[in-house]
Design an enzyme around this catalytic site. Structure first.
Site, PDB file in Angstrom:
ATOM      1  CB  ALA A 263      -1.934   8.427 -13.572  1.00  0.00           C
TER       2      ALA A 263
ATOM      3  CG  ASN B  47       4.655   7.614   1.406  1.00  0.00           C
ATOM      4  OD1 ASN B  47       5.290   8.375   2.136  1.00  0.00           O
ATOM      5  ND2 ASN B  47       3.646   6.886   1.840  1.00  0.00           N
TER       6      ASN B  47
ATOM      7  CE1 TYR C 153      -9.570   8.985  -9.428  1.00  0.00           C
ATOM      8  CE2 TYR C 153     -10.685  10.569 -10.844  1.00  0.00           C
ATOM      9  CZ  TYR C 153      -9.757   9.557 -10.682  1.00  0.00           C
ATOM     10  OH  TYR C 153      -9.021   9.116 -11.756  1.00  0.00           O
TER      11      TYR C 153
ATOM     12  CB  THR D  48      -8.582   5.289 -21.099  1.00  0.00           C
ATOM     13  OG1 THR D  48      -8.071   6.625 -21.174  1.00  0.00           O
ATOM     14  CG2 THR D  48      -7.694   4.376 -21.931  1.00  0.00           C
TER      15      THR D  48
ATOM     16  CE1 TYR E 140       7.148  16.377  -2.155  1.00  0.00           C
ATOM     17  CE2 TYR E 140       9.057  14.980  -2.512  1.00  0.00           C
ATOM     18  CZ  TYR E 140       8.048  15.430  -1.695  1.00  0.00           C
ATOM     19  OH  TYR E 140       7.959  14.951  -0.408  1.00  0.00           O
TER      20      TYR E 140
ATOM     21  CG  ASP F  55      -1.826   1.127   1.357  1.00  0.00           C
ATOM     22  OD1 ASP F  55      -1.664   2.097   0.589  1.00  0.00           O
ATOM     23  OD2 ASP F  55      -2.735   1.060   2.210  1.00  0.00           O
TER      24      ASP F  55
END
Ligand code: UDP
Length: 312
Positions: free
Chosen positions: A116, A101, A147, A177, A161, A59
């Site tokens: 993504a 992470n 979401y 998709t 980052y 996870d």
């Protein structure tokens, strides 16, 4: 390009598993990570004897260290409206701690990073077709917010980052998709209609079916994503098929491809269901020399065997 060691999160999912296949076909070694909350090991079974593939049951919301890697593709998240509303808190966690992470891993190993992201960042869009500079029209407290806001947070994290730590990041905004391995029971329009048509059951049109989507065949999408991962572009790039269909037209295509005599029935429109969606792919065309090549008709034909097999 020289062969790399690549980390793919969400590797047992629909897009993740196709991405793994594409990277292995190019000669890279792949570590596929998944906690199997929505992914299926069946999507990776064909790789059981592949020495360049390793599966890590993990996870990503928990810190982990895959060892030195050259590239991270972060594809882990529930992705269909049915799954992410069922797994709301998990979706927020994977799109926040999970993304952080995996960004830490990329930073530690000086690896490239592609996240993504999604057309859901545009919400129910007031700008049509959707260009990457549009900031979106998202309900932050509605049922889709788990979401949409997780994906929007992830985009902010990726940009941070890049800006603060110089990580070589990329953001793809993925539009609808479909293709083999799209989960048969995840409630999405293409999977629902294909299964219903093949079983001779009524096709369930939500609302009046005038809402639109733009459907990209999976191999076209993966090609665009791989190109983006090797580009110099750090700002978001839409990847999707710009041909727009109403849901009623989509049902007609599926009836034609399957040769089914199914009726259609109306069901209530889910709350905050976007009324229209279509990518402007000018940036993908100019930056990546990419555009989709497979029509909806052809892509549905290529998907038929998979959906037939999935109903047993
Ligand atoms: N939809 C539908 N019938 C179904 C499943 C979905 O009419 O059985 C509609 C849904 O309301 C939405 C569109 O099809 O307008 C696409 O839904 P999907 O769940 O595939 O993904 P979304 O693009 O909404 O994330």
């Amino acid at each position: 390009m020289p062969s790399q060691t690549v980390l793919v999160t969400g590797a047992a999912g629909f897009l993740g598993s196709h991405l793994v296949d594409a990277l292995l076909a190019e000669g890279h070694s792949v570590i596929g990570v998944d906690n199997l909350s929505t992914g299926k090991t069946a999507n990776l079974n064909h790789l059981s004897l592949e020495p360049r593939f390793r599966f890590l049951s993990q996870d990503i919301t928990q810190p982990f260290d895959p060892g030195p890697i050259d590239y991270v593709f972060n594809f882990a998240s529930p992705a269909s409206p049915v799954d992410y509303t069922r797994l709301g808190v998990e979706t927020l966690q994977v799109g926040s701690s999970g993304t952080l992470n995996t960004l830490d891993i990329a930073r530690r190993y000086k690896a490239g990073y592609l996240h993504a992201s999604t057309s859901e960042c545009y919400g129910d869009p007031e700008v049509h077709p959707q260009v990457e500079t549009y900031w979106g029209h998202v309900n932050p407290v509605g049922p889709r917010s788990v979401y949409d806001e997780a994906k929007r947070f992830s985009e902010a994290a990726v940009m941070a980052y890049h800006r603060y730590y110089g990580v070589d990041t990329h953001l793809v905004r993925i539009f609808n998709t479909y293709g083999p391995r799209l989960q048969a029971n995840d409630g999405r329009v293409i999977s629902n209609f294909m299964i219903q048509a093949l079983k001779g059951e009524p096709l369930t049109i939500y609302g009046d079916g005038s809402q639109t989507r733009s459907f990209c065949y999976v191999s076209d999408l993966i090609d665009g994503i791989v190109r983006l991962s090797r580009s110099e572009e750090h700002m978001p790039v839409n990847i999707g098929n710009p041909v727009e269909w109403t849901i009623v037209e989509c049902a007609q295509e599926i009836l034609a491809v399957t040769g089914s005599k199914s009726e259609v029935v109306r069901k209530p429109l889910p709350q905050d269901d976007p009324t229209r969606r279509r990518p402007d792919i000018t940036r993908a065309r100019t930056l990546l020399g990419w555009e989709p090549t497979i029509s909806l008709r052809e892509g549905l034909q290529r998907s038929l065997d998979y959906f037939r097999a999935s109903i047993g």
